[in-house]
Enzyme design. Structure first.
Site: not given
Ligand code: INI
Length: 157
Positions: A22, A56, A58, A80-82, A86, A88, A127
């Site tokens: 992701f 992320a 997983e 990277a969780v931006i 999201t 969430h 970053r």
């Molecule tokens: N996963 C990320 O690694 N970064 C994100 O910004 C993100 N957003 O935005 O939702 C994200 N979502 C997917 C999540 O990590 C899982 O793969 C998914 O929910 C399945 O379990």
């Protein structure tokens, strides 16, 4: 007085890198930075393994599996969780960082946090090597130091 410290010497050490797909345009840069750091500090290419996961969320599952199996001297987690992406964001970020921390503490192994949680894409790019260094490189540097420290602590009881 005895002082314990790891050196930045990756020779002979095995590293596992868990990286999420992701936001791959960012995480691929973090991975590049981490690999560059390991090579520059003497790691053997054959002693590095990379596992790709969907997101992320997983990462802790693989980090825990690898840490429990004691396959590596350190596990490096990159993602990277931006925030902009999201609603969430907070929940995912907290769970992922706690999961990564638990993987290390529960298995007595250095498991390193290289998951960035920026507010927006611009910060993510900064970053991943643009302005404020490459967080993947920095995570790998911490992994080398911690793995060497653990190696020393195991040798000299
Ligand atoms: N996963 C990320 O690694 N970064 C994100 O910004 C993100 N957003 O935005 O939702 C994200 N979502 C997917 C999540 O990590 C899982 O793969 C998914 O929910 C399945 O379990």
């Amino acid at each position: 007085m005895k002082t314990w410290q790891g050196n930045l010497d990756a020779s002979g050490l095995k590293f596992g890198i868990v990286v999420s797909r992701f936001n791959e345009f960012i995480t691929a840069k973090l991975l590049e930075g981490a690999l560059d750091c390991l090579r520059r500090h003497g790691a053997d290419q054959n002693k590095i393994e990379v596992a790709w996961v969907p997101g992320a969320w997983e990462i802790p599952a693989v980090a825990t599996r690898w840490a429990a199996a004691r396959r590596f001297d350190a596990v490096i987690c990159l993602g990277a969780v931006i925030r902009g992406d999201t609603p969430h964001w907070e929940y995912i970020s907290r769970q992922v960082t706690q999961g990564i921390s638990a993987a290390g503490l529960n298995n007595n192994l250095p498991v390193i946090l290289g998951v960035i949680t920026p507010e927006n894409l611009e910060q993510a790019i900064e970053r991943a090597g643009a302005k404020s260094g490459n967080k993947g490189f920095q995570a790998a540097l911490a992994a080398v130091e911690m793995a060497d420290l653990f190696r020393k602590m195991a040798e000299k009881k």
